[in-house]
Write a protein that holds these residues in place. Structure first.
Motif, PDB file in Angstrom:
ATOM      1  N   GLU A 155      -0.682   9.439   9.125  1.00  0.00           N
ATOM      2  CA  GLU A 155      -1.355   8.342   8.405  1.00  0.00           C
ATOM      3  C   GLU A 155      -0.587   7.021   8.400  1.00  0.00           C
ATOM      4  O   GLU A 155      -1.157   5.965   8.169  1.00  0.00           O
ATOM      5  CB  GLU A 155      -1.642   8.771   6.971  1.00  0.00           C
ATOM      6  N   GLY A 156       0.700   7.050   8.671  1.00  0.00           N
ATOM      7  CA  GLY A 156       1.490   5.809   8.701  1.00  0.00           C
ATOM      8  C   GLY A 156       1.734   5.232   7.315  1.00  0.00           C
ATOM      9  O   GLY A 156       1.264   5.756   6.305  1.00  0.00           O
ATOM     10  N   ILE A 209      10.011   2.484   0.275  1.00  0.00           N
ATOM     11  CA  ILE A 209       9.883   3.960   0.291  1.00  0.00           C
ATOM     12  C   ILE A 209      11.195   4.700   0.045  1.00  0.00           C
ATOM     13  O   ILE A 209      11.179   5.872  -0.284  1.00  0.00           O
ATOM     14  CB  ILE A 209       9.229   4.492   1.600  1.00  0.00           C
ATOM     15  N   TYR A 248       9.566   6.371  -5.642  1.00  0.00           N
ATOM     16  CA  TYR A 248       8.491   5.549  -5.071  1.00  0.00           C
ATOM     17  C   TYR A 248       7.646   6.395  -4.133  1.00  0.00           C
ATOM     18  O   TYR A 248       8.145   7.024  -3.208  1.00  0.00           O
ATOM     19  CB  TYR A 248       9.070   4.350  -4.310  1.00  0.00           C
ATOM     20  N   GLY A 264       9.029  12.013  -4.492  1.00  0.00           N
ATOM     21  CA  GLY A 264       9.370  10.593  -4.324  1.00  0.00           C
ATOM     22  C   GLY A 264      10.878  10.404  -4.235  1.00  0.00           C
ATOM     23  O   GLY A 264      11.376   9.290  -4.326  1.00  0.00           O
TER      24      GLY A 264
END
Ligand code: ADP
Length: 424
Positions: free
Chosen positions: A356-357, A366, A371, A385
């Motif tokens: 999905e990128g 990221i 996050y 995360g």
């Protein structure tokens, strides 16, 4: 011009006197010669007097002299007066600057081209142990911490370093260097003991809480598994138990990641030879086994050069990258892993997926703790995360960096670049 008139007047009067005298007694040429000689001697004496006045520091006021020399003395006196005023102002400014830099809580040292001390403030003398008499001494001879010497010599001052104060082990100093002017460097040292202590308290707190949560979570998970295995549980309860088991597992993952991060912040660094072929084969095999039926990982080893580092830490980092690549791409698409050496000697581990990128706005964030990019996914992908925060931390501890290329809908490429010094 007024003063010149007087000089010309004197010359004219002398010439007229000589003419008159020669009219009575003759010898006009000799008379004029005497006048010229007299004028020459007079001017020479005035020049000599000026030279003496200047050599004695231009003391005294000679403005009252008559003629052109009075003018010259007046102008020199004026220049001297302005110069004196300027000096006074300058010394007042230097004094103020010295007072303000001495009042600074941070240590400041000006270093010359050969790292010799040119100037230092009061705080530098207190926290770095420098003395006024150390002026001209090379700072590496006085502050001998190897980390500091290496930093000073590197000429790469983008990062700051922390060292213990040479006068008191309990004080932690954050050192930064700013180059300026022709070969000069300004060294700043800030006392960060309190901040570091608070950071340590936070890390200890997270590590302790995570550790304490582990046992109750394991017990809870054990009971839930037993409940799920029971035959006579009503269907609605079974669904709730399954949900509870998933959430417990999520919490367990979170606690494990937090503990790993805390350990990365406190553990001493290791530098052993990590055999990349063995490590990557093992990680790829284990990650592939997580997949249901498809074998998706394609490993390519372009070099057999290994890395100096901590095998366990690298395993965690690479596993996180691989698990992400598998998680965030369709179950049928491949995930390419390659290990290669760049022409400049640096080493690169690349993990590429065709999933999905990541949106460009998310890429810089990221690696932040907790996050998670907000992607409109058809299915909810679980995660803490913390995976990429761990990757970043591990890489920093190996002097390596993380590069991310990604395009929404096409896929992502994560590159871990290790410097040539880490190759072995
Ligand atoms: P998580 O546990 O959420 O996977 P990470 O720190 O590993 O946490 O990753 C942070 C976020 O970065 C993820 O939530 C995801 O949105 C994004 N991400 C990481 N790796 C990939 C990848 N290979 N493809 C797409 N998105 C990714």
């Amino acid at each position: 011009m007024g003063r010149w008139k007087r000089e010309i007047g004197i010359v004219m009067a002398l010439v007229v006197a000589a003419l008159l005298l020669s009219f009575f007694i003759g010898h006009l040429r000799d008379m004029l010669l005497v006048v010229a000689l007299f004028l020459l001697v007079r001017q020479s004496m005035a020049v000599d007097e000026l030279e003496q006045w200047l050599s004695q520091g231009a003391l005294g006021d000679n403005r009252a002299r008559k003629g052109i020399w009075g003018d010259i003395y007046y102008h020199l006196w004026k220049i001297k007066k302005t110069e004196k005023k300027r000096k006074k102002k300058l010394s007042r400014m230097v004094d103020q600057f010295r007072k303000s830099t001495d009042a600074l809580p941070d240590a400041a040292v000006v270093l010359g081209e050969y790292a010799e001390i040119e100037w230092s403030n009061k705080a530098a003398r207190e926290v770095l142990g420098l003395k006024k008499s150390d002026k001209g001494q090379r700072i590496p001879n006085l502050i001998r911490a190897p980390q500091f010497i290496e930093y000073l010599k590197s000429y790469d001052y983008r990062q700051k370093i922390c060292i213990a104060s040479p006068v008191n082990d309990g004080i932690i100093l954050q050192i930064s260097i700013v180059p300026y002017g022709a070969g000069l460097r300004l060294l700043l040292a800030q006392d960060v003991t309190q901040i570091k202590n608070m950071e340590r308290m936070r890390t200890d707190f997270v590590a302790n809480v995570s550790h304490e949560l582990r046992t109750p979570l394991t017990v809870l998970k054990g009971y839930l598994e037993t409940l799920l295995e029971m035959d006579n549980v009503p269907a609605s309860y079974a669904r709730s138990f399954a949900n509870m088991a998933t959430q417990t597992e999520r919490m367990q993952n979170l606690v494990d990641d937090l503990l790993l991060l805390a350990r990365l912040e406190t553990k001493a660094k290791k530098a052993e030879t990590v055999v990349m072929r063995d490590l990557l084969s093992q990680i790829c095999k284990e990650s592939d086994l997580l997949e249901k039926d498809e074998r998706r990982i394609e490993l390519s080893m372009a070099t057999d050069v290994n890395v100096l580092g901590d095998a366990q830490e690298l395993q965690s980092a690479f596993t996180n990258l691989l698990v992400n690549a598998l998680k965030y791409s369709p179950a049928t698409s491949p995930v390419k892993v390659s290990w290669q050496q760049n022409p400049d000697g640096s080493l690169c581990l690349e993990v590429e997926d065709f999933g999905e990128g990541i949106a460009p706005a998310d890429i810089p964030r990221i690696t932040e703790r907790f996050y998670r990019a907000d992607v409109k996914r058809g299915h909810k992908i679980s995660g803490t995360g913390l995976g990429l925060a761990i990757v970043k931390h591990v890489l920093v501890r190996h002097d390596a960096k993380l590069e991310v290329d990604s395009e929404l809908g096409k896929g992502s490429r994560f590159r871990c670049i290790f410097p040539a010094q880490r190759a072995c």
